[in-house]
Write a protein that holds these residues in place. Structure first.
Motif, mmCIF file in Angstrom:
data_model
loop_
_atom_site.group_PDB
_atom_site.id
_atom_site.type_symbol
_atom_site.label_atom_id
_atom_site.label_comp_id
_atom_site.label_asym_id
_atom_site.label_seq_id
_atom_site.Cartn_x
_atom_site.Cartn_y
_atom_site.Cartn_z
ATOM 1 N N GLU A 260 39.198 39.381 -2.793
ATOM 2 C CA GLU A 260 40.282 39.162 -1.842
ATOM 3 C C GLU A 260 41.595 39.833 -2.250
ATOM 4 O O GLU A 260 42.583 39.732 -1.533
ATOM 5 N N ASP A 261 41.588 40.546 -3.386
ATOM 6 C CA ASP A 261 42.752 41.344 -3.727
ATOM 7 C C ASP A 261 42.660 42.754 -3.159
ATOM 8 O O ASP A 261 43.571 43.558 -3.335
ATOM 9 N N ILE A 262 41.550 43.060 -2.448
ATOM 10 C CA ILE A 262 41.447 44.338 -1.730
ATOM 11 C C ILE A 262 40.935 44.179 -0.300
ATOM 12 O O ILE A 262 41.095 45.096 0.505
ATOM 13 N N VAL A 263 40.324 43.031 0.020
ATOM 14 C CA VAL A 263 39.832 42.824 1.380
ATOM 15 C C VAL A 263 40.247 41.445 1.904
ATOM 16 O O VAL A 263 40.354 40.478 1.144
ATOM 17 N N HIS A 264 40.496 41.397 3.211
ATOM 18 C CA HIS A 264 40.790 40.146 3.900
ATOM 19 C C HIS A 264 39.556 39.768 4.715
ATOM 20 O O HIS A 264 38.964 40.606 5.392
ATOM 21 N N ILE A 265 39.141 38.504 4.643
ATOM 22 C CA ILE A 265 37.913 38.043 5.283
ATOM 23 C C ILE A 265 38.223 37.009 6.357
ATOM 24 O O ILE A 265 38.907 36.011 6.100
ATOM 25 N N GLU A 266 37.726 37.249 7.577
ATOM 26 C CA GLU A 266 37.755 36.249 8.646
ATOM 27 C C GLU A 266 36.317 35.820 8.912
ATOM 28 O O GLU A 266 35.439 36.673 9.062
ATOM 29 N N PRO A 267 36.027 34.526 8.999
ATOM 30 C CA PRO A 267 34.653 34.107 9.294
ATOM 31 C C PRO A 267 34.386 34.032 10.799
ATOM 32 O O PRO A 267 35.189 33.487 11.556
ATOM 33 N N HIS A 268 33.271 34.610 11.220
ATOM 34 C CA HIS A 268 32.756 34.389 12.571
ATOM 35 C C HIS A 268 31.602 33.410 12.417
ATOM 36 O O HIS A 268 30.511 33.771 11.979
ATOM 37 N N TRP A 269 31.864 32.142 12.735
ATOM 38 C CA TRP A 269 30.914 31.086 12.423
ATOM 39 C C TRP A 269 29.655 31.189 13.276
ATOM 40 O O TRP A 269 29.718 31.414 14.484
ATOM 41 N N LEU A 270 28.506 30.998 12.619
ATOM 42 C CA LEU A 270 27.211 31.096 13.290
ATOM 43 C C LEU A 270 26.579 29.738 13.515
ATOM 44 O O LEU A 270 25.622 29.631 14.296
ATOM 45 N N THR A 271 27.080 28.709 12.834
ATOM 46 C CA THR A 271 26.515 27.362 12.972
ATOM 47 C C THR A 271 27.629 26.365 13.276
ATOM 48 O O THR A 271 28.766 26.529 12.803
ATOM 49 N N PRO A 272 27.327 25.324 14.058
ATOM 50 C CA PRO A 272 28.356 24.334 14.412
ATOM 51 C C PRO A 272 28.973 23.642 13.197
ATOM 52 O O PRO A 272 30.162 23.300 13.218
ATOM 53 N N ASP A 273 28.183 23.430 12.152
ATOM 54 C CA ASP A 273 28.699 22.742 10.960
ATOM 55 C C ASP A 273 29.318 23.697 9.943
ATOM 56 O O ASP A 273 29.618 23.306 8.817
ATOM 57 N N LYS A 274 29.489 24.967 10.354
ATOM 58 C CA LYS A 274 30.177 25.973 9.546
ATOM 59 C C LYS A 274 29.557 26.131 8.155
ATOM 60 O O LYS A 274 30.237 26.146 7.135
ATOM 61 N N THR A 275 28.237 26.296 8.159
ATOM 62 C CA THR A 275 27.535 26.569 6.902
ATOM 63 C C THR A 275 27.252 28.052 6.716
ATOM 64 O O THR A 275 27.007 28.505 5.598
ATOM 65 N N HIS A 276 27.268 28.818 7.823
ATOM 66 C CA HIS A 276 26.951 30.241 7.766
ATOM 67 C C HIS A 276 27.885 31.005 8.697
ATOM 68 O O HIS A 276 28.245 30.519 9.771
ATOM 69 N N PHE A 277 28.247 32.206 8.289
ATOM 70 C CA PHE A 277 29.103 33.029 9.134
ATOM 71 C C PHE A 277 28.826 34.502 8.915
ATOM 72 O O PHE A 277 28.217 34.906 7.915
ATOM 73 N N SER A 278 29.288 35.315 9.865
ATOM 74 C CA SER A 278 29.328 36.766 9.691
ATOM 75 C C SER A 278 30.758 37.140 9.337
ATOM 76 O O SER A 278 31.694 36.669 9.989
ATOM 77 N N PRO A 279 30.957 37.977 8.329
ATOM 78 C CA PRO A 279 32.324 38.298 7.911
ATOM 79 C C PRO A 279 32.967 39.371 8.793
ATOM 80 O O PRO A 279 32.320 40.344 9.174
ATOM 81 N N ILE A 280 34.233 39.164 9.109
ATOM 82 C CA ILE A 280 35.065 40.163 9.771
ATOM 83 C C ILE A 280 36.040 40.644 8.707
ATOM 84 O O ILE A 280 36.863 39.874 8.219
ATOM 85 N N ILE A 281 35.946 41.903 8.319
ATOM 86 C CA ILE A 281 36.668 42.364 7.141
ATOM 87 C C ILE A 281 37.789 43.340 7.490
ATOM 88 O O ILE A 281 37.694 44.126 8.431
#
Length: 439
Positions: A260-281
């Motif tokens: 995170e000192d070179i990339v910023h990560i936004e989560p695109h959540w894939l599950t309602p309980d937020k256990t898995h996501f696709s990263p938006i970088i």
């Protein structure tokens, strides 16, 4: 000057510390704002977004980036000319040709069906080299021989090739006995490659004794990790490196974390309980080819660091080099679970499909097997699963049925087909779980 630039980035990568998570976030927001200001002044594609916050920039994908490549890059480079240059270098296996002026050109493997371009200027190569060495090297003072098991070489990997750090490119397109002989003669202290290439190396070698093995480019399942650890008898680390950037790696506390000192990560959540996501970088170090809000199709499993089983096991073995009481600022990754297109979608109650995440399958298969197991699970129809394995079809099918029941799949509709173990090739990515029905 080149050596000093690499050393500067290496020291920042290895020794820059943030005391709290909030301090990191504040610093990162400042870096992102500066980066967006620069990009909107130099990229025709992003000029219309000058002065806007990151959240208002458009989501980017590989197809969109390739479509607008000429307007997106900041060096007025032509996509077709770059493709021709990179393809010729790859076909002729002369990767010194994959450079235009001071720009290194690379091609992605095309696993998702479309090959992409990635560019790196000389300054960006120095930054990449410094950061990756700062993160991966066990010691900065001991001589290191780093072997890279790759489909294609690149001048990017030769950026550091002096002093007590030596690189050796292993060309996986060559016959196995040829590159294994070269690798044995090089005798690497660090072995870096895809999970599949590393497994092949582990099965074939007789004398290799690296101090560290680093897996990247493919999913490293628990079964794969156990095989590599048993064969090489050294720590097995992971690196999340793709054409979109150096995103994450196993850090010195033994946990895989976002850089995170070179990339910023936004989560695109894939599950309602937020256990898995696709990263938006958003990579706020890359200028030649801006990577802003680029959505990957990878599936990332989150981890709860409070009482983490991984940390507890490492601590018990005395392997943690950073005290548990020190603040955790970089977010941890539970695992890289595969591609979103490879989620299985099976029949559930009321004809509603049930999504089955790849990492759940990796886990149940590893638990049912006492030793190394070669396998592939493929969905070929809505109700048909193909199991390829080493004569453990029934045990794998039973483990999958139990998992499917827990997820409320209507197992009465699911039928299994059995095939011999999969035939892998190091030039194509190894995928343990594949969805051919809905992909």
């Amino acid at each position: 000057m080149e050596k000093l630039n690499i050393l500067r980035h290496l020291m920042m990568s290895r020794y820059r510390r943030f005391k709290t998570r909030s301090q990191l976030v504040e610093w990162q927001q400042h870096q992102v704002a500066r980066h967006l200001d620069w990009v909107t002044q130099h990229s025709p594609f992003y000029q219309a977004f000058s002065g806007k916050p990151l959240a208002e920039f458009p989501l980017m994908s590989k197809s969109l980036m390739m479509e607008h490549f000429n307007q997106l890059n900041t060096r007025q480079l032509d996509r077709d000319q770059l493709f021709a240059c990179a393809l010729k270098a790859e076909q002729e296996r002369d990767f010194s040709r994959s450079v235009l002026k001071d720009i290194t050109i690379g091609l992605s493997s095309g696993t998702s069906g479309q090959r992409g371009l990635f560019l790196a200027s000389q300054a960006e190569r120095h930054c990449w080299a410094g950061y990756i060495l700062g993160r991966l090297l066990p010691s900065l003072w001991m001589p290191q021989r780093i072997a890279l098991l790759l489909r294609a070489n690149s001048p990017l990997y030769q950026t550091v090739q002096r002093g007590h750090i030596r690189f050796h490119y292993v060309d996986l397109t060559q016959p196995l006995d040829q590159w294994m002989a070269e690798l044995t003669a090089f005798n690497p202290t660090l072995l870096v490659g895809s999970a599949q290439a590393l497994q092949l190396c582990a099965q074939e070698h007789q004398t290799l004794s690296p101090s560290l093995v680093v897996s990247g480019a493919e999913v490293l399942t628990p079964t794969d990790r156990a095989l590599l650890a048993a064969k090489f008898k050294c720590p097995i680390h992971e690196i999340y490196q793709c054409t979109e950037g150096f995103l994450a790696c196993t850090q010195r506390d033994g946990v895989m974390r976002w850089n995170e000192d070179i990339v910023h990560i936004e989560p695109h959540w894939l599950t309602p309980d937020k256990t898995h996501f696709s990263p938006i970088i958003t990579d706020f170090r890359r200028r030649t080819q801006p990577i802003i809000r680029y959505q990957l199709d990878d599936v990332i499993a989150v981890v709860n660091e409070q009482g983490s089983e991984h940390n507890a096991a490492q601590e018990e073995k005395g392997q943690l080099k950073i005290a548990r009481s020190s603040p955790v600022v970089f977010q941890a990754i539970g695992s890289i679970a595969g591609r979103t297109g490879d989620l299985l979608k099976l029949p559930g109650a009321n004809h509603t499909p049930v999504a089955v995440l790849p990492d759940l399958i990796y886990r149940v298969v590893s638990l049912m097997s006492e030793g190394p197991l070669d396998y592939r699970i493929t969905q070929i129809k809505i109700n048909r699963i193909q199991i390829e394995s080493d004569l453990q079809h029934a045990a794998i099918a039973m483990a999958l049925q139990q998992l499917f029941k827990q997820l409320h799949v209507d197992v009465r509709q699911v039928h299994f087909e059995y095939r011999p173990r999969p035939q892998w090739h190091p030039l194509t990515k190894q995928r343990r779980v594949v969805n051919l029905w809905s992909s």
